[in-house]
Design a protein around this motif. Structure first.
Motif, PDB file in Angstrom:
ATOM      1  N   GLN A  37       0.790  -1.304   0.120  1.00  0.00           N
ATOM      2  CA  GLN A  37      -0.007  -0.062  -0.016  1.00  0.00           C
ATOM      3  C   GLN A  37       0.924   1.475   0.064  1.00  0.00           C
ATOM      4  O   GLN A  37       0.642   2.164  -0.511  1.00  0.00           O
ATOM      5  CB  GLN A  37      -0.966  -0.015   1.309  1.00  0.00           C
ATOM      6  N   THR A  41       1.023   4.101  -2.802  1.00  0.00           N
ATOM      7  CA  THR A  41       0.557   5.517  -2.635  1.00  0.00           C
ATOM      8  C   THR A  41       1.663   6.587  -2.447  1.00  0.00           C
ATOM      9  O   THR A  41       1.571   7.532  -3.175  1.00  0.00           O
ATOM     10  CB  THR A  41      -0.004   5.498  -1.046  1.00  0.00           C
ATOM     11  N   GLU A  46       0.001   6.462  -6.822  1.00  0.00           N
ATOM     12  CA  GLU A  46      -1.379   5.895  -7.128  1.00  0.00           C
ATOM     13  C   GLU A  46      -1.733   6.290  -8.723  1.00  0.00           C
ATOM     14  O   GLU A  46      -2.663   6.075  -9.236  1.00  0.00           O
ATOM     15  CB  GLU A  46      -2.330   6.560  -6.579  1.00  0.00           C
ATOM     16  N   VAL A  49      -2.801   2.254 -11.119  1.00  0.00           N
ATOM     17  CA  VAL A  49      -3.985   1.395 -10.920  1.00  0.00           C
ATOM     18  C   VAL A  49      -4.219   0.661 -12.333  1.00  0.00           C
ATOM     19  O   VAL A  49      -4.432  -0.456 -12.217  1.00  0.00           O
ATOM     20  CB  VAL A  49      -5.128   2.215 -10.611  1.00  0.00           C
ATOM     21  N   THR A  92      -4.870  -1.222  -3.689  1.00  0.00           N
ATOM     22  CA  THR A  92      -5.156   0.203  -4.339  1.00  0.00           C
ATOM     23  C   THR A  92      -6.522   0.723  -4.066  1.00  0.00           C
ATOM     24  O   THR A  92      -6.881   1.736  -4.486  1.00  0.00           O
ATOM     25  CB  THR A  92      -5.120  -0.217  -5.986  1.00  0.00           C
TER      26      THR A  92
END
Length: 186
Positions: A37, A41, A46, A49, A92
């Protein structure tokens, strides 16, 4: 997970920053999902995805393009890929991708490996039940989405429901009360 007492919380907050950083890094290192994670992040910002989704789609395509020797092996591979989808969602928070990928996994099974699920028999029983449960999972997730987003999945969901009610999964589809068509909620 144990809840921290107020005294311990205060003691941790009052620690020197350098010691807190060391402690934090040690604790993060023990949780693989948290590490993933944070990479997603903080490092990838991000932005990946779609590429992560595409990687799973490639795995799905590879599964169905590879000869399978039994319905049991096919189900084991499908469960492995489903675990990859679950990990993707944990990392995600990609709820759209969860539905899209699970829908592809189930729909492609009928379109590319139909011989293992075409007719109901003792060898296809476990796979049939697994597929129907995953289709039920998809339906429960899709109805929670905004109607505009549900529209994105409408055609594929109805195609999948048609397959589920036509082939070796029909018995379990009736038993679990799966609808024959998916209607977009208003």
């Amino acid at each position: 997970m144990a809840k921290l007492e107020k005294e311990l919380q205060q003691a941790i907050v009052s620690m020197p920053q350098k010691d807190k950083d060391k402690l934090l890094l040690r604790l993060i290192g023990k949780d693989e999902i948290l590490i993933q994670q944070l990479i997603f992040t903080l490092v990838e910002e991000e932005l990946t995805v779609e590429s992560r989704r595409e990687d799973i789609k490639i795995i799905i395509d590879t599964l169905y393009d590879t000869p399978v020797f039994s319905s049991g092996y096919l189900m084991m591979d499908m469960r492995y890929i489903n675990a990859q989808i679950t990990l993707h969602v944990k990392v995600t928070k990609d709820k759209y991708g969860e539905i899209e990928l699970t829908l592809k996994l189930m729909k492609d099974c009928f379109e590319k490996q139909l011989k293992w699920i075409e007719k109901y028999n003792s060898k296809s029983d476990t796979l049939a039940l697994y597929i129907v449960k995953r289709v039920d999972f998809i339906l429960k997730k899709v109805v929670k989405l905004h109607p505009d987003i549900q529209f994105d999945f409408h055609a594929d969901t109805n195609t999948l429901l048609g397959y589920v009610h036509k082939y070796g999964t029909a018995h379990y589809a009736r038993e679990m009360g799966l609808p024959k068509t998916f209607e977009i909620a208003e």
